[in-house]
Design an enzyme around this catalytic site. Structure first.
Site, PDB file in Angstrom:
ATOM      1  N   ARG A 271       0.839  -1.206   0.000  1.00  0.00           N
ATOM      2  CA  ARG A 271       0.000   0.000   0.000  1.00  0.00           C
ATOM      3  C   ARG A 271       0.872   1.252   0.000  1.00  0.00           C
ATOM      4  O   ARG A 271       0.368   2.359   0.134  1.00  0.00           O
ATOM      5  CB  ARG A 271      -0.915   0.034   1.247  1.00  0.00           C
ATOM      6  CG  ARG A 271      -1.840  -1.151   1.399  1.00  0.00           C
ATOM      7  CD  ARG A 271      -2.896  -1.211   0.307  1.00  0.00           C
ATOM      8  NE  ARG A 271      -3.786  -2.338   0.537  1.00  0.00           N
ATOM      9  CZ  ARG A 271      -3.548  -3.578   0.125  1.00  0.00           C
ATOM     10  NH1 ARG A 271      -2.442  -3.844  -0.556  1.00  0.00           N
ATOM     11  NH2 ARG A 271      -4.399  -4.556   0.366  1.00  0.00           N
ATOM     12  N   GLU A 400      -1.971 -14.832  -6.769  1.00  0.00           N
ATOM     13  CA  GLU A 400      -2.303 -15.252  -5.409  1.00  0.00           C
ATOM     14  C   GLU A 400      -2.278 -16.778  -5.368  1.00  0.00           C
ATOM     15  O   GLU A 400      -3.195 -17.446  -5.835  1.00  0.00           O
ATOM     16  CB  GLU A 400      -3.675 -14.715  -4.991  1.00  0.00           C
ATOM     17  CG  GLU A 400      -3.764 -13.200  -4.920  1.00  0.00           C
ATOM     18  CD  GLU A 400      -3.122 -12.630  -3.659  1.00  0.00           C
ATOM     19  OE1 GLU A 400      -2.712 -13.436  -2.798  1.00  0.00           O
ATOM     20  OE2 GLU A 400      -3.047 -11.398  -3.531  1.00  0.00           O
TER      21      GLU A 400
END
Length: 435
Positions: A271, A400
């Site tokens: 982030r 993922e």
């Protein structure tokens, strides 16, 4: 920022090193804990869960899709949490029945035979254990970087908050060929991510004959553990730790709000990149939250290391692949908003991802979902894939790995790495055709 080439070698170093497996975790912190999957189908479900979080603030969301949340429920509140869900008639699925037991059974001690080096090899590495950072770095320096047939540069991108090296392998097959970037270990608890990056590096350097021709024609930057401090903390203190260990990044928040005294400080590196970082949604301003974005964009040493290293190399990099867990997804930018514009080559990215996903199904039966990140997951700002796409790198994906857990037995290491390899193969084919 200064970058240092540690070595560029073409000979095998005769070094004997002992590997010590198994994390020295502080036992008992997850006694009785479970991980629940909660389905979020409508606004009522959202309200029910928000009320649940207010009543049980120690509950931690460990995975968030568009319609599901996976939450870690501590043993100390387990029965009360069950009663609460029953009272509001909300169902949930137990994904992990006993987190502490899962952690204990994740790895096994190494045998004497595994520790002893194999004849003529000089370094005995096994993919049947999760290894500490020191072992990973030694393996990179003393075995992978000593490839007898391929030029390898071992770079240090910088040092972390706790003064650990951020190490990257540069694999050079052709001085004129483009590069694929591969990274793992951005989030500390995602141990199958570094093992996948390392396993692919080993194939490129020691078992190249097993790879398709397209992969052999390209060069690679491979960063197995982007978050060295967090990785070690997840091994030795808290298996479910996600962020880096920059405790100073939250000091201002702690001074402003005394209730943050016992919170888990650190920054979510995914982030922290300078892309849509200032948006109100997509990351947290609260230093205690697992998706805390940091005090400013590119504030973290790990992020600075990646951005700084690539700053004068972007034109050579044609693919940016970042491995994470979990969920079984192959996703492309943009991640910062559901209404974010599509990339010019979005359809090509989807086609590449589908090729990889189809090959994975044939190989292992695992079903990977393919698409733009916000088609399946929540919007998130400051991500590495959005930053890479904004720099003009044409092929950008996050993969993922694994289906439904961060904590999986070591038997999953190689099967999972093989799935990651399928994405690298598909991307390499696309780059070679594009040339």
């Amino acid at each position: 920022m200064l970058f240092v080439v540690v070595r560029s070698v073409l000979v095998i170093l005769g070094v004997v090193l002992a590997w010590v497996s198994g994390a020295g975790l502080a036992g008992g912190q997850y006694l009785g804990a479970q991980i629940w999957r909660v389905y979020m189908q409508n606004a009522t479900d959202q309200d029910i869960f928000q009320d649940f979080e207010r009543k049980f603030p120690v509950v931690e969301t460990v995975y968030q899709g568009r319609s599901v949340l996976d939450v870690l429920v501590r043993g100390s509140i387990l029965e009360s949490a069950k009663e609460h869900f029953a009272s509001v008639k909300k169902e949930y699925e137990v994904l992990v029945d006993d987190v502490e037991e899962r952690i204990k059974n994740e790895d096994t001690p190494m045998t004497d035979d595994e520790i002893s080096p194999k004849q003529g090899r000089g370094y005995n590495f096994t993919y049947s254990h999760y290894h500490p950072l020191s072992d990973i770095h030694d393996y990179m320096d003393l075995y992978l970087a000593a490839s007898p047939s391929t030029k390898v540069n071992n770079w240090i991108l910088g040092r972390s908050f706790e003064k650990r090296d951020i190490k990257l392998l540069e694999i050079v097959n052709d001085l004129n060929a483009p590069y694929i970037w591969i990274d793992g270990g951005m989030h500390a608890r995602e141990w199958l991510s570094p093992t996948t990056a390392l396993w692919i590096a080993n194939l490129l350097l020691r078992e190249k004959e097993k790879l398709p021709e397209a992969m052999k024609k390209l060069n690679y930057y491979i960063l197995p553990v982007m978050n060295p401090d967090g990785y070690e903390y997840s091994r030795n203190e808290d298996r479910m730790w996600r962020k880096n260990r920059n405790l100073a990044a939250g000091n201002r928040s702690r001074r402003q709000e005394p209730s943050l005294h016992d919170c888990k400080l650190g920054v979510d590196l995914n982030r922290n990149f300078d892309i849509e970082w200032g948006r109100k949604e997509g990351a947290s301003n609260n230093a205690c939250e697992s998706d805390y974005k940091g005090p400013y964009a590119n504030s973290e040493l790990e992020t600075q290391g990646v951005v700084g290293f690539l700053s004068d190399k972007i034109s050579k990099v044609k693919a940016f692949l970042t491995f994470h867990t979990y969920g079984q997804y192959i996703l492309c930018p943009y991640a910062y908003a559901r209404n974010a514009p599509l990339l010019e080559n979005q359809l090509e990215l989807i086609k590449i991802a589908r090729t990889a996903a189809k090959n994975i199904i044939k190989m292992s039966g695992s079903n990977y979902h393919v698409g733009k990140l916000t088609d399946f997951l929540y919007a998130c700002t400051g991500t590495s894939i959005d930053w890479a796409a904004s720099q003009g790198i044409p092929y950008v994906f996050v993969m993922e790995l694994s289906k439904d857990s961060f904590i999986l037995p070591v038997a999953n290491i190689i099967p999972t790495a093989r799935e990651g390899l399928e994405l690298v193969k598909a991307v390499a084919e696309a780059i070679v055709k594009r040339k």
